[in-house]
Design a protein around this motif. Structure first.
Motif, short mmCIF file in Angstrom:
data_model
loop_
_atom_site.label_atom_id
_atom_site.label_comp_id
_atom_site.label_asym_id
_atom_site.label_seq_id
_atom_site.Cartn_x
_atom_site.Cartn_y
_atom_site.Cartn_z
N SER B 251 34.23 43.10 2.49
CA SER B 251 32.88 43.38 2.82
C SER B 251 32.88 44.72 3.89
N ARG B 254 28.16 45.86 9.23
CA ARG B 254 27.63 46.87 10.21
C ARG B 254 27.29 46.20 11.61
N MET B 265 27.50 43.83 4.39
CA MET B 265 27.17 44.50 3.18
C MET B 265 28.28 44.08 2.30
N TRP B 296 24.89 52.58 -1.32
CA TRP B 296 24.09 51.82 -0.36
C TRP B 296 22.96 52.50 0.11
N ALA B 299 20.93 52.31 4.60
CA ALA B 299 22.40 51.77 5.04
C ALA B 299 21.91 51.44 6.70
N PRO B 303 20.56 47.51 4.32
CA PRO B 303 21.55 48.02 3.29
C PRO B 303 21.28 47.35 1.66
N THR B 304 21.20 48.06 0.81
CA THR B 304 21.26 47.55 -0.57
C THR B 304 21.97 48.46 -1.45
N SER B 305 22.77 47.69 -2.23
CA SER B 305 23.69 48.44 -3.09
C SER B 305 22.82 48.68 -4.37
#
Lengths: 425, 548
Positions: B251, B254, B265, B296, B299, B303-305
């Motif tokens: 992972s 953050r 994340m 990402w 961020a 945060p989203t991939s």
């Protein structure tokens, strides 16, 4: 754990030393060839003679980066596992070509010999016994050479490709079962008669030496003298079979398939030697003692191992030799589940794996199990004794019999243990 | 022979190297004076967080008060319900008594009416009266019976209402503890954040009195941000608000550097090797040993991939964003350097030439060139956009073949350019005497970017065995900072101009990466002991005077 490797142990030294004594042309240097097995004509594998090939991954290969991967857990490291040709058996992604040969192989994932010292672990894995003060057990290669080699074979029974070896390995079995070491994969020295020595002159020299030897023996017959003379005879016979060491005959195609690096050539040599009738071949690959940067070094080393080993297995299968050739991939121990501050793994004899295949071994099975983090064996724990009973059984030998050392019985395998029947065909 | 003037020599080297001297111009080393700015930013963010926490606390207090009122109301309702049950039961008893009396009255009246009726002497009026009395009594008895029924019905209602009231009280009481706990938690946060706000305000005020300067002195450990596994990599984002740690549990974690809050994340399937931020945006790109690169979005918020690509066969070792944010360069075990379009993840170019695993990659500050470095200590300089190879650099001091172990050891572990682009620094391990035990000297090579010549070989001041895992120039350009370790950890400071080792600092554990805050004062260190540690090179805020 202190690394006794850096530590000048013998196991660490094998890659730098040669115990090769060399073959001599004529009488002059033949004494060094005392490791030869008895004499007579070679038999190819068309017979049912059993053979053994050991791939010895010196220093201790990581079971977690090979046969028992645990991706995703804290001990697992960065590598994934991959499916093999056997549904349900997964091994490390670092062995993609070996994975395709898994239907010829079998795994033991539950070795616990409780030893974290290089020398002691090596001794257990190569003799099946713990070291005992004042007594030496014969190594697997010497034991197999004695029991499996045809009585009149002109070939060495035990050849160690690129990794040292010592007469001491034969222990009480006698020097003629000691390994012939092909230092760095080179053929034995002086296989050919000196160019300046004619065949006729050579014959006269041998005749003269024999006369002297007979006079000497007449008054002082003893075992060393017999071995000494036997060595000369062995050397002469081997010289007549020198073509088995002509590794220049390796084809480009084979070299491409096995890899042109040293270990690739050594595995190809092993194939050629077995095909030529040699009973026991050990190929060492150095080195896996990765106390630092375990993962980078395993990428490098296993990247070198995977291709030739898988080619060797495929060739054995393609040539219908698997029924007669026992394949063993071993180390002196495995490596710790814990990943240390150097991103390394240390010595670990508590829960690790070996790979077998070929003669007498079930195809595509995995025996034994470690826990989720690989820190302990939870099913079918075995040690060196179990392994030796299994090797013996696999090649059709009775492991419950004894050797005799000057009349004293010596167990061939630890009588407190027995063969791992689940893996025997 | 008269030696060539240095400037002429440099020009010749540029020409020989195929580099236009107009391609970039080095800015003078900036005067770093950002400590106050970022301290004020932190204070502002902390104040906002403190205000938000106070608002949350007020909401929780209101929720708790509502819960308490509900309990009081429910208790009253329960008391009333219980009383109703008792009262209705008593009423039934009273009504039943009245009904019995009324029934007796009826019997007596009927008997009397019959008696009067049968009495020949009784006149009609008496008979009528007796009959009337009997009828009246009957009516009263009927009414009494009806009253009994009514009282029984009332008790049924009371009996039904009682468990409802009991349940309401139970529910009300059950809401109290969570409300109390939520309030207590928010209250604790509020107090903590208020303390943070106070500390950041004090720090900003202190920095305002004398602008802070990063000193080459042993830094103070000011934060330890812990997780469950060792960290391989770390970066502080360009805003200076967050630190991101690449962890061995696959992972990225953050942390808010001011508030200490942590956001995971998750998406990679192996250890996080490296990541970088797109200049001027909220985008982070990460690379991991499974060979994939993730994009990402958001961020710095949520945060989203949004995309991941199979970037290399085998491990991705490193990545770097181009200074204009258009390109991402990745380096991997398949010996390739690949160039990706940041906008859509399209593969633009494959740079071939390395013969072993490529360990690192970085864009030059001029935006025109890219450097990649491999296991064998070969550095390759590529021209951006044409992606042609410009030249190689020899960094083979950072690699070696160990004949005992029969393996190559080393490689380009750390890489960075000086802010003005004059120097390229690469680090790793040199003089290896035992590869598999990691016995060697932490080593950094400094190259002059213009001439391509190696000008310094740097190591710690004192004896130390291990590897330089992370390397970064201070934003001022005044010194180079490295971290790493072997049996223990170390942080090292070097003067690149003079090639002098300035300071060795012992760390409690091996450090695998570092990132310097844009304020030039704080340093994030990715540590083997499951933590990201934040050190401070700036002055310590004086302790508040004790209350009198």
């Amino acid at each position: 754990m202190y690394c006794s490797y850096a530590c000048n142990s013998n196991e660490h030294a094998i890659s730098r030393r040669s115990f090769l004594k060399g073959v001599t042309a004529g009488a002059a240097g033949a004494a060094g060839f005392g490791g030869m097995v008895g004499s007579a004509g070679a038999q190819a594998l068309a017979t049912t003679q059993k053979h053994v090939v050991v791939f010895y991954l010196a220093g201790g290969v990581s079971q977690l980066e090979t046969w028992d991967p645990k991706p995703g857990v804290e001990t697992g490291g960065p590598f994934d596992k991959i499916q093999t040709s056997v549904p349900g058996i997964e091994i490390s992604e670092l062995l993609p070509l070996t994975a395709q040969q898994m239907h010829h192989l079998a795994l033991i994932r539950s070795v616990n010999h409780k030893e974290g010292d290089h020398g002691k672990g090596d001794y257990i894995m190569q003799t099946g016994m713990r070291q005992a003060p004042g007594f030496e057990y014969p190594y697997l290669g010497s034991a197999m050479a004695k029991q499996l080699s045809p009585p009149d074979s002109p070939l060495p029974g035990y050849i160690h490709v690129a990794g040292g070896g010592s007469k001491a390995e034969a222990a009480f079995l006698g020097a003629k079962y000691a390994p012939l070491s092909l230092n760095d994969g080179n053929p034995p020295a002086n296989l050919s008669r000196y160019a300046t020595l004619t065949e006729q002159s050579d014959a006269k020299r041998r005749e003269f030496r024999n006369k002297l030897s007979q006079r000497f023996i007449a008054g002082r017959r003893q075992a060393e003298t017999e071995v000494y003379n036997q060595s000369y005879d062995q050397a002469m016979k081997l010289m007549s079979k020198k073509e088995i060491f002509d590794f220049n005959r390796m084809t480009d195609l084979d070299l491409e398939r096995y890899g042109k690096h040293d270990f690739g050539r050594h595995c190809l040599m092993a194939r050629n030697l077995i095909e030529s009738g040699v009973t026991f071949v050990k190929v060492s690959h150095s080195n896996y003692d990765s106390h630092s940067e375990n993962f980078n070094f395993h990428i490098e080393q296993l990247g070198e191992f995977d291709k030739p080993f898988s080619a060797f297995v495929a060739d054995m299968a393609a040539r219908s030799m698997l029924d007669n050739v026992l394949i063993i991939v071993m180390s002196e121990f495995g490596r710790t589940p814990n990943i240390n501050a150097r991103v390394g793994r240390d010595h670990w004899g508590t829960a690790w794996s070996i790979c077998l295949g070929g003669a007498g071994i079930k195809k595509g099975v995995a025996v034994g199990k470690t826990n989720d983090k690989g820190t302990a064996v939870i099913d079918r724990e075995v040690d060196g004794g179990h392994l030796f009973h299994t090797y013996y059984s696999a090649v059709g030998l009775d492991s419950t019999k004894s050797f005799f050392d000057e009349g004293r019985p010596v167990a061939k395998a630890d009588p407190k243990t027995s063969a791992i029947t689940e893996i025997l065909a | 022979m008269t030696p060539l003037p240095r400037t002429l020599l440099a020009s010749l080297c540029l020409i020989l190297a195929g580099i236009s001297s107009q391609a970039w111009s080095a800015d003078p080393a900036p005067v770093l004076n950002l400590g106050l700015k970022y301290a004020q930013r932190d204070a502002q963010r902390a104040a906002e967080a403190s205000q938000a926490a106070a608002t949350r606390l007020a909401a929780e207090v209101a929720k708790l008060q509502a819960a308490e009122k509900l309990i009081v109301d429910s208790q009253a309702a329960k008391v009333a319900a219980d009383k109703a049950v008792i009262d209705t039961a008593a009423a039934i008893v009273a009504a039943e008594t009245a009904r019995v009396a009324a029934d007796k009255t009826v019997l007596d009246a009927v008997a009397n009416a019959q008696k009067v009726k049968d009495d020949a002497a009784a006149d009609q009026a008496a008979k009528d009266l007796a009959q009337q009395t009997a009828t009246t009594a009957q009516t009263a008895a009927t009414a009494a019976a009806e009253l009994v029924k009514a009282k029984q019905a009332a008790k049924v209602v009371a009996d039904t209402n009682k468990p409802v009231a009991d349940k309401q009280l139970e529910v009300a009481q059950a809401t109290l503890k969570p409300a109390q706990e939520a309030k207590a938690a928010v209250e604790k946060d509020t107090v903590a954040i208020a303390a943070i706000a106070k500390a950041t305000q004090d720090k900003a005020a202190f920095y305002a009195t004398a602008l802070p300067v990063a000193k080459v002195e042993p830094p103070r450990l000011i934060q330890t941000l812990t997780h469950t596994r060792p960290f391989q990599s770390c970066r502080i984002d360009p805003t200076g608000d967050f630190v991101f740690g690449g962890c061995q549990d696959n992972s990225i974690q953050r942390w808010d550097l001011v508030l200490g809050t942590k956001v995971p994340m998750v998406g990679h399937k192996s250890w996080i090797a490296d990541f970088d931020f797109q200049p001027g945006s909220n985008m982070l790109i990460s690379a991991a040993y499974e060979g994939r690169v993730h994009w990402w979005n958001d961020a710095l918020t949520v945060p989203t991939s949004i995309r991941n690509v199979a970037a290399h066969k085998g491990q991705v070792r490193a990545l770097s964003f181009s200074r204009d944010g258009q390109y991402i360069a990745t380096a991997g075990n398949d010996k390739m350097v690949r160039i990706w379009r940041a906008a859509d993840g399209a593969l633009l170019k494959e740079l071939e030439g390395h013969t072993r695993h490529v360990y690192n990659v970085a864009f030059h500050p001029n935006g025109k060139h890219l450097i990649s470095g491999d296991l064998m200590g070969i550095l390759k300089q590529w021209e951006v956009e044409s992606w042609q190879l410009v030249r190689d650099y020899d960094a083979k001091l950072l690699t070696g073949y160990d004949p005992t172990f029969k393996a190559d050891c080393g490689g380009i572990r750390g890489i960075d350019f000086s802010p003005d682009g004059r120097f390229l620094a690469v680090g790793g391990i040199g003089e290896v005497s035992n590869a598999f035990a990691g016995i060697g000297k932490p080593m950094v090579l400094i190259f002059d970017w213009v001439t391509g010549q190696r000008i310094h070989v740097l190591s710690p001041k004192g004896a130390f065995q291990g590897t330089v895992w992370g390397l970064q120039f201070h934003p001022s350009g005044s010194f180079l900072l490295g971290v790493g370790g072997g049996g223990s950890g170390g942080m090292w400071f070097w003067d690149v101009e003079t090639g002098t080792a300035l300071l060795d600092v012992a760390l409690p554990q091996v450090a695998f990466d570092l990132s310097i805050h844009p304020d030039g004062l704080r340093i994030a260190v990715a540590s083997y002991d499951n933590s990201i540690k934040i050190f401070d090179l700036g002055p310590k805020t004086p302790d508040a005077a004790p209350a009198k």
